[in-house]
Design an enzyme around this catalytic site. Sequence first.
Site: not given
Ligand code: ARG
Ligand code: ZN
Length: 853
Positions: A258, A293-294, A297
């Site tokens: 996600a 989690h999201e 953030h």
């Molecule tokens: N920030 C996102 C999360 O931790 C994951 C993003 C993954 N991006 C990537 N290019 N692999 O939920």
């Molecule tokens: Zn993350």
Amino acid sequence: MTAQDRTVFLSDYQPFTHLVEQVALTFRLSPGATRVTARLSLAPNPARAGRQDLRLDGEGLTLLSLRLNGAPLALTPDETGLTIPAGLLPDAPFTVETEVEIAPEANTALEGLYMSRGMYCTQCEAEGFRKITFYPDRPDVMARFRVRIESDLPVLLSNGNPAGQGPGWAEWDDPWPKPAYLFALVAGDLVAHSAPFTTASGMPVALNIWVRPGDQDRCAYAMDSLIRSMRWDEQVYGREYDLSVFNIVAVDDFNMGAMENKGLNIFNSKFVLASPETATDDDFGRIEAIIAHEYFHNWTGNRITCRDWFQLCLKEGLTVFRDQQFTGDMRSHAVKRIEDVLLLRARQFREDGGPLAHPVRPDSFVEINNFYTATVYEKGAEVIGMLRRLVGDADYARALDLYFTRHDGDAATIEDWLKVFEDVTGRDLAQFKRWYTEAGTPVVKVTEDWDGATYSLTLSQTNPPTPGQPEKAPKLIPVALGLLNPNGDEILPTTVLELAEPTQTFRFKTATRPVPSILRGFSAPVVLERQVTPEERAFLLAHDTDPFNKWEAGRALAKDVLARMVTEGASPGPDWLDALARVAFDETLDPAFRALALRLPAEDDMAATLHAAGIAPDPARIWAERRRMAEAVARHLAPRLPALIDSLAEPGPFTPDARAAGRRALRLAALSLLSRVDGGTAAAAAHAGADNMTEEIGSLACLLDIGQGAAELARFEGRWSHDRNVMDKWFALQIAYAAPDLAARVTTALTAHPAFDWKNPNRFRAVIGALSANHGGFHHASGAGYRLVADWLLRLDPLNPQTAARMSTAFETWPRYDTARRALVQGELARMAGTAGLSRDLAEMVARMRSAG
Ligand code: ARG
Ligand code: ZN
């Protein structure tokens, strides 16, 4: 261009030449020819002296027009962007306007703007925004975004607050300055599952989960998880939400779990959609954790973001730590800790001990997408847990408050993060910082002495070499210790020892020789080495007051037994079997804990352990001995299993809460054992009577594990062929339970199945990922497993480099195995490396895995 040409170094960081005050984007959506106009309001950055060129990133964009302060400019972009020479730029604020054309329907990489079954969506982290428009695509450039979307599709979403809509258009305004990686756009024929929320300070928020029509009745659990996450972040971290809407969209084609785009989280649909009939308890747990989690953030990632991608752990380590705390609060801290450590060892220790090892904060990369790793995420969270242990809960809370007030609106660094702890506690954290800059799993050796009055515990640390880091200084390691009397009483409650030197001795006055419980709660991500008798392990399994170490004692016993079965052909003895039985049937213990205690060591874990002991693991033998172990346990527990299974039946309708899930987990663990002695009768009956997916798939797994279940598999397919997320389980399960000799053949057969849509990352992972995770099958002596996985990675790579590169980590453990297997893997890696047109993503991974011979 070789991979090395593109290496980016932390030490080269410079602030961007310009500031972006405001961005206005207009999207005219069309599958083959979407027009994107961008109006950037810029100013020279006072942090950079002198006139500077303006460099905008851009990849795969057809530039239609370019204007500087309204006047057309004739410049030609290169492969990776566009440079407006300093000589053309005023020494004052100015605007740059571009119009580009892109083709979302042709975007198979699922990065930038792409299409998933008729809907438009985006994924911009880390560097996907440059595939949408020309822009300084780096996280320290933070700007206010205003977005207009034009399309006939009914639902048009972007970040921030709604700012107007009409037939064929919608506008969004995000008041919070953000980096481009948090940009998102969604357009589609979607329906919302909605709920209201009021923040602690009284601000109303409209919560919406957007899904395809027909899926709206499977959003309730995700919504409930979201509401609990929002409340928890207010109560525990004092963080409130900051927009009038919070949108979540479920997408079927997604490279990861996600994404935390501001006000518009985009999710892999498998981490949103759930009903008792379609989702297992594990699915419910993952949905709760990822929604949290999201959401978390929003503060740790969005309000405070990363200065550069080397600082990725600043947001990911902290946000994982926060979601782990949340799950612990919602469910059980003991069970959550055990599960997290299992995962850490299976993924992060494995990574840290092989050719892909890198620090929590790396100092160079070729492709940043290759660094969304267990080390950055899970070890990054462990580092925060250690920090909290070292400073204590109260100072942790004060440090976090300071972090939020001092850095709100910043693009911050690990140095900023550590500084708030130093300022709050007055401690110097220079040594602790090595956890961020040095790779590798420390080994802590333990020796003890008792002279009749004083117990001495000597701890010695070694920090193994890793690629590019041959020598390491000692780390600051918090070692949580408890001491027990031989009668089981605790004589020293949990105390945190600080191991800072290569060797240190800690002394305790005690008139009896104590039994130590070391590294309680897994207080540091290290390997503990200590000569322990089976009797002492059994004692701790029975008496340790720390639930993690109680489980750990049982796990260590099981690993010792299995290791001797593999290396000496030994058989499980009655002591271990009795100790296991006592836990399994101990009704004073949480069923979820008992289920974890019954889980046998994983084959990959055993392979790593044997390798560490200087033995090249034989995967076929590990597989066979682990089965023999399961059979011995089954025979030993058999008489009491039917009663246990019956006692755990849940009357009434399914509920996904931790208590009910724990009971189901224990019930299925018992059913799996019983299947080995009753020929599958009980499992077949459970399968036939199942009214939820946990039992339906769990009982099917029991049958497949004993070579049965063909009819059930066929019926399952008939019943669920319309549901992608459920069918992923059907694919994965058959491969997971295939015997080593059959795994590659079963996989090949399934790749010929009409529903094997290999361009869909979830389906690709369900099939090819399942083979990589079938230890005996992947590492089969014939090399068939290696070959098949490499073939499919090479096929996927031109379309979706990110997912291909991610899945190539299947090969990272090759140095553990015998020369024949090493040669086979090296052959596959060489074949991949030699393939023309390999993506930068996969090329970097393959090069790193080849080099550490
Ligand atoms: N920030 C996102 C999360 O931790 C994951 C993003 C993954 N991006 C990537 N290019 N692999 O939920
Ligand atoms: Zn993350």
